[in-house]
Design a protein around this motif. Structure first.
Motif, PDB file in Angstrom:
ATOM      1  N   UNK A  93     -14.288 -10.715 -18.759  1.00  0.00           N
ATOM      2  CA  UNK A  93     -13.199 -11.099 -18.212  1.00  0.00           C
ATOM      3  C   UNK A  93     -13.247 -11.237 -16.705  1.00  0.00           C
ATOM      4  N   UNK A  94     -12.844 -12.409 -16.391  1.00  0.00           N
ATOM      5  CA  UNK A  94     -13.077 -12.720 -14.960  1.00  0.00           C
ATOM      6  C   UNK A  94     -11.557 -12.560 -14.243  1.00  0.00           C
ATOM      7  N   UNK A  95     -11.197 -11.971 -13.201  1.00  0.00           N
ATOM      8  CA  UNK A  95      -9.961 -11.754 -12.497  1.00  0.00           C
ATOM      9  C   UNK A  95     -10.113 -12.106 -11.418  1.00  0.00           C
ATOM     10  N   UNK A  96      -9.136 -12.920 -10.832  1.00  0.00           N
ATOM     11  CA  UNK A  96      -8.745 -13.153  -9.529  1.00  0.00           C
ATOM     12  C   UNK A  96      -7.974 -12.282  -8.558  1.00  0.00           C
ATOM     13  N   UNK A  97      -8.071 -11.965  -7.724  1.00  0.00           N
ATOM     14  CA  UNK A  97      -7.199 -10.940  -6.645  1.00  0.00           C
ATOM     15  C   UNK A  97      -7.075 -11.448  -5.371  1.00  0.00           C
ATOM     16  N   UNK A  98      -6.083 -10.800  -4.747  1.00  0.00           N
ATOM     17  CA  UNK A  98      -5.543 -11.197  -3.390  1.00  0.00           C
ATOM     18  C   UNK A  98      -5.192  -9.714  -2.817  1.00  0.00           C
ATOM     19  N   UNK A  99      -5.514  -9.790  -1.479  1.00  0.00           N
ATOM     20  CA  UNK A  99      -5.141  -8.617  -0.800  1.00  0.00           C
ATOM     21  C   UNK A  99      -5.453  -9.048   1.017  1.00  0.00           C
ATOM     22  N   UNK A 100      -5.047  -8.021   1.638  1.00  0.00           N
ATOM     23  CA  UNK A 100      -5.035  -7.978   3.161  1.00  0.00           C
ATOM     24  C   UNK A 100      -6.382  -7.417   3.654  1.00  0.00           C
ATOM     25  N   UNK A 101      -6.635  -8.209   4.628  1.00  0.00           N
ATOM     26  CA  UNK A 101      -7.811  -7.729   5.329  1.00  0.00           C
ATOM     27  C   UNK A 101      -7.796  -6.062   5.771  1.00  0.00           C
ATOM     28  N   UNK A 102      -9.121  -5.465   5.814  1.00  0.00           N
ATOM     29  CA  UNK A 102      -9.038  -4.046   6.348  1.00  0.00           C
ATOM     30  C   UNK A 102      -9.631  -3.222   5.024  1.00  0.00           C
ATOM     31  N   UNK A 103      -9.480  -3.708   4.102  1.00  0.00           N
ATOM     32  CA  UNK A 103     -10.219  -2.820   2.916  1.00  0.00           C
ATOM     33  C   UNK A 103     -11.691  -3.137   2.554  1.00  0.00           C
ATOM     34  N   UNK A 104     -12.137  -2.444   1.668  1.00  0.00           N
ATOM     35  CA  UNK A 104     -13.706  -2.741   1.305  1.00  0.00           C
ATOM     36  C   UNK A 104     -13.536  -3.749   0.210  1.00  0.00           C
ATOM     37  N   UNK A 105     -13.808  -4.993   0.776  1.00  0.00           N
ATOM     38  CA  UNK A 105     -13.827  -6.251  -0.386  1.00  0.00           C
ATOM     39  C   UNK A 105     -14.441  -6.058  -1.709  1.00  0.00           C
ATOM     40  N   UNK A 106     -15.356  -5.198  -1.780  1.00  0.00           N
ATOM     41  CA  UNK A 106     -16.101  -4.990  -2.911  1.00  0.00           C
ATOM     42  C   UNK A 106     -15.572  -3.993  -3.956  1.00  0.00           C
ATOM     43  N   UNK A 107     -14.458  -3.428  -3.325  1.00  0.00           N
ATOM     44  CA  UNK A 107     -13.709  -2.390  -4.174  1.00  0.00           C
ATOM     45  C   UNK A 107     -12.467  -3.015  -4.653  1.00  0.00           C
ATOM     46  N   UNK A 108     -12.269  -2.940  -6.071  1.00  0.00           N
ATOM     47  CA  UNK A 108     -11.247  -3.454  -6.825  1.00  0.00           C
ATOM     48  C   UNK A 108      -9.830  -2.700  -6.276  1.00  0.00           C
ATOM     49  N   UNK A 109      -9.929  -1.580  -5.745  1.00  0.00           N
ATOM     50  CA  UNK A 109      -8.747  -0.961  -5.297  1.00  0.00           C
ATOM     51  C   UNK A 109      -8.280  -1.331  -3.974  1.00  0.00           C
ATOM     52  N   UNK A 110      -9.054  -2.404  -3.283  1.00  0.00           N
ATOM     53  CA  UNK A 110      -8.575  -2.634  -2.251  1.00  0.00           C
ATOM     54  C   UNK A 110      -7.372  -4.089  -2.277  1.00  0.00           C
ATOM     55  N   UNK A 111      -7.359  -4.365  -3.408  1.00  0.00           N
ATOM     56  CA  UNK A 111      -6.664  -5.585  -3.693  1.00  0.00           C
ATOM     57  C   UNK A 111      -5.080  -5.467  -4.398  1.00  0.00           C
ATOM     58  N   UNK A 112      -4.238  -6.392  -3.908  1.00  0.00           N
ATOM     59  CA  UNK A 112      -2.764  -5.795  -3.916  1.00  0.00           C
ATOM     60  C   UNK A 112      -2.246  -6.577  -5.522  1.00  0.00           C
ATOM     61  N   UNK A 113      -2.723  -7.668  -5.936  1.00  0.00           N
ATOM     62  CA  UNK A 113      -2.228  -8.320  -6.891  1.00  0.00           C
ATOM     63  C   UNK A 113      -3.140  -8.969  -7.826  1.00  0.00           C
ATOM     64  N   UNK A 114      -3.101  -9.032  -8.987  1.00  0.00           N
ATOM     65  CA  UNK A 114      -4.313  -9.527 -10.005  1.00  0.00           C
ATOM     66  C   UNK A 114      -3.729 -10.515 -10.977  1.00  0.00           C
TER      67      UNK A 114
END
Length: 124
Positions: A93-114
């Motif tokens: 299952x493929x998910x898109x996500x959005x977030x702010x800069x500053x986090x680790x882009x490869x870590x799903x916990x860096x993203x705010x909404x899915x």
């Protein structure tokens, strides 16, 4: 409400291609600087696939390098994942996500909404 809706998944034979889309509101695309694709197969951890940054740079996971391409069309408030030469390991299952800069882009916990996800099945 921040809304992300994935589409384009389905059943494809090994070696085939799919293009996934993630559509959101204009405000969502203008607010969040990074947009990414993750995938999760049953029994496996959620893994990074690709990321697109507002400045235009992109990264893809080593497992899909040379086969997958992420892109965005800001006019359509949509981010895409072009997937070529699919194999059984790409089924998830493929998910898109959005977030702010500053986090680790490869870590799903860096993203705010899915988004809710779109399923990709690969047959041999």
């Amino acid at each position: 409400q921040v809304q992300l809706e994935e589409s384009g998944g389905g059943l494809v034979q090994a070696g085939g291609s799919l293009r996934l889309s993630c559509a959101g509101y204009r405000r969502t695309f203008s607010t969040y600087s990074i947009m990414a694709w993750f995938r999760q197969a049953v029994g496996k951890e959620r893994e990074f696939v690709a990321v697109s940054r507002s400045g235009g740079s992109t990264d893809v996971a080593d497992s899909v390098k040379g086969r997958f391409t992420i892109s965005r069309d800001n006019a359509k408030n949509t981010v895409y994942l072009q997937m070529n030469n699919l194999n059984a390991e790409d089924a998830a299952t493929y998910y898109c996500a959005v977030g702010y800069s500053g986090g680790s882009y490869h870590n799903w916990r860096s993203y705010s909404f899915w988004g809710q996800g779109t399923q990709v099945t690969v047959s041999s």
